[in-house]
Design an enzyme around this catalytic site. Sequence first.
Site, PDB file in Angstrom:
ATOM      1  N   HIS A   1      52.244  43.999  44.201  1.00  0.00           N
ATOM      2  CA  HIS A   1      52.790  42.795  44.399  1.00  0.00           C
ATOM      3  C   HIS A   1      52.480  42.181  45.777  1.00  0.00           C
ATOM      4  O   HIS A   1      52.628  43.031  46.646  1.00  0.00           O
ATOM      5  CB  HIS A   1      54.485  43.286  44.613  1.00  0.00           C
ATOM      6  CG  HIS A   1      55.001  43.421  43.066  1.00  0.00           C
ATOM      7  ND1 HIS A   1      56.048  44.426  42.948  1.00  0.00           N
ATOM      8  CD2 HIS A   1      54.529  42.872  41.800  1.00  0.00           C
ATOM      9  CE1 HIS A   1      56.248  44.418  41.612  1.00  0.00           C
ATOM     10  NE2 HIS A   1      55.454  43.703  40.881  1.00  0.00           N
TER      11      HIS A   1
ATOM     12  N   TYR B   1      54.163  46.823  48.942  1.00  0.00           N
ATOM     13  CA  TYR B   1      54.268  48.201  49.079  1.00  0.00           C
ATOM     14  C   TYR B   1      54.356  48.738  47.572  1.00  0.00           C
ATOM     15  O   TYR B   1      54.993  49.832  47.485  1.00  0.00           O
ATOM     16  CB  TYR B   1      55.287  48.817  49.982  1.00  0.00           C
ATOM     17  CG  TYR B   1      55.556  47.856  51.124  1.00  0.00           C
ATOM     18  CD1 TYR B   1      54.312  47.992  52.191  1.00  0.00           C
ATOM     19  CD2 TYR B   1      56.693  47.288  51.367  1.00  0.00           C
ATOM     20  CE1 TYR B   1      54.560  47.138  53.308  1.00  0.00           C
ATOM     21  CE2 TYR B   1      56.642  46.456  52.529  1.00  0.00           C
ATOM     22  CZ  TYR B   1      56.038  46.679  53.459  1.00  0.00           C
ATOM     23  OH  TYR B   1      56.058  45.754  54.706  1.00  0.00           O
ATOM     24  N   HIS B   2      53.685  48.136  46.503  1.00  0.00           N
ATOM     25  CA  HIS B   2      54.129  48.719  45.354  1.00  0.00           C
ATOM     26  C   HIS B   2      52.899  48.753  44.483  1.00  0.00           C
ATOM     27  O   HIS B   2      52.488  48.354  43.373  1.00  0.00           O
ATOM     28  CB  HIS B   2      54.871  47.372  44.477  1.00  0.00           C
ATOM     29  CG  HIS B   2      56.341  47.332  45.071  1.00  0.00           C
ATOM     30  ND1 HIS B   2      57.044  46.063  44.776  1.00  0.00           N
ATOM     31  CD2 HIS B   2      57.122  48.036  45.690  1.00  0.00           C
ATOM     32  CE1 HIS B   2      58.062  46.357  45.324  1.00  0.00           C
ATOM     33  NE2 HIS B   2      58.231  47.396  46.189  1.00  0.00           N
ATOM     34  N   PRO B   3      51.797  49.555  44.920  1.00  0.00           N
ATOM     35  CA  PRO B   3      50.609  49.786  43.995  1.00  0.00           C
ATOM     36  C   PRO B   3      50.953  50.788  42.820  1.00  0.00           C
ATOM     37  O   PRO B   3      51.541  51.565  43.220  1.00  0.00           O
ATOM     38  CB  PRO B   3      49.582  50.561  45.062  1.00  0.00           C
ATOM     39  CG  PRO B   3      50.550  51.201  46.260  1.00  0.00           C
ATOM     40  CD  PRO B   3      51.682  50.342  46.181  1.00  0.00           C
TER      41      PRO B   3
END
Length: 516
Positions: free
Chosen positions: A285, A454-456
């Site tokens: 994101h 921070y959403h891999p």
Amino acid sequence: MEYDYVIVGAGSAGCVLAARLSEDPGVTVALIEAGGPDKKMEIHIPAAFPKVFKTAYDWNYTTSKQAELAGRELYWPRGRVLGGSSSINAMMWVRGVREDYDGWEVPGWSYDEVLPYFQKAEKRIGSNTGGVYGTDGPLHVEEQRSPNVTTLAFLKACEELGYTRLDELNGPTNEGFSITPVTQKKGRRWSAHDAYLKPNLSRPNLTVITDKQVSKVLVEDGRATGVLAGSQEIDARREVILSAGAIGSPQLLMLSGIGAPDLLAEHGIDLVHAAPQVGEHLEDHLSVGVMRQCPQKVTLSGADNPLNLAKYLLFKKGPFSTNVGEAVVFLKSDPALEAPDLELIFAPGPFVNHGLDEPTGEGVTVGVVLLQPDSIGRITLASADAAVHPVLEPAYLTGESDLKRLLFGMHAAEKLLASAAMKDYVGEPYAPYPGDADEDALEQHVRANSETLYHPVGTCHMGTAETSVVDPDLRVRGIAGLRVADASIMPRINRGHTHAPSVMIGEKAADLIKNP
């Protein structure tokens, strides 16, 4: 050292697995974490999470240069500590929507099938309209204790502009606005470590090993038999489970000879099993800040003072109890979409450079988040040495519609900040945001200042096709006794945040292992 189950990574999913598998006194479980205990005080004070960034508790990753983001290398914080990223995140409990999980089209992972695992994890304190949340789980999900006055005004602005007020943010649909539920217990961060691991450390069949980085999965005759951590072999009688996250899990598979043959050969790694999709399908994101000065001294700027600290230490209230992202709006860039593709996160302060930069004045931020990116990246090896970070290639804004949709979200944010409800709290643009200027200026702002949320996910993606890295039971294809259970298995990024689904994945994985 030999155990029935060896789990690599004590993050959002790994802590769940360690707790659930060790419920059976007849099995032994080892949980291995590269970082150490969560002793740093700032980990437990909600508003202080940026102070943990770029410390020993953070992997401190950096992406490759992003051609569509002015050639910048973006900083990716990830937790290197018990609790993983749940010990350094903004504590937002945002599951995503029905369309996310139904859209995976993987047997056993539809919305109705994963919902019980979300609820199994949750201990909802406060509102629970329609029984959306679980109430008996270990993970506290609570209300904001001291929402800022500007946050309350922002919620009124959402109502003023016709957005739907959500009774509960985490229902099957999330189009609308809400104050953000947080993973806190009485104003203190409540990480996966707090919820799942700490209460069970006295179990004689559970061993937690810290400050040990696993460098390899040991495979004999097509079966995972254990891991190498430093110079120490830790053997698994039943299974090795990788819960090292969307970066660590694919890196470890590749270091173990499971990956694309050409890539492994390039780094002198012997091929154990050809799995070309390991490290592919990376999604994240991307977020960009719309920031305005505030003419009143009511925001989080300057809130870091002894009086507010005392208020927090005594009562667990005040500015130190904030998660910073206090309210959210989910909206569609196109009314024809089946579900929202944009999120607006309201922060009652100027949030610049991941919160690492001290504010230069009073201000508010609306973070515009692209929830369903067209951009797809990958993770590859930089070295055969586990201590060397892999190459992170998120390929931001390479998808055709991504920039256009981010700009749509920025205009929506500006309309909210220009509302009557916000007029007492909004002034001139807060640098580096240029204001609601022409499209070229806004585009330049996106390219020069957008950052990860921070959403891999997705780098060990799950599916029914033989090309997927793991099958619907999370077993690594081609290697017996090896599973992956973390955000890396997600076939598509969700329209929410990734801590909640990572916990759900841990709960479901434990069930799959205990009840094959």
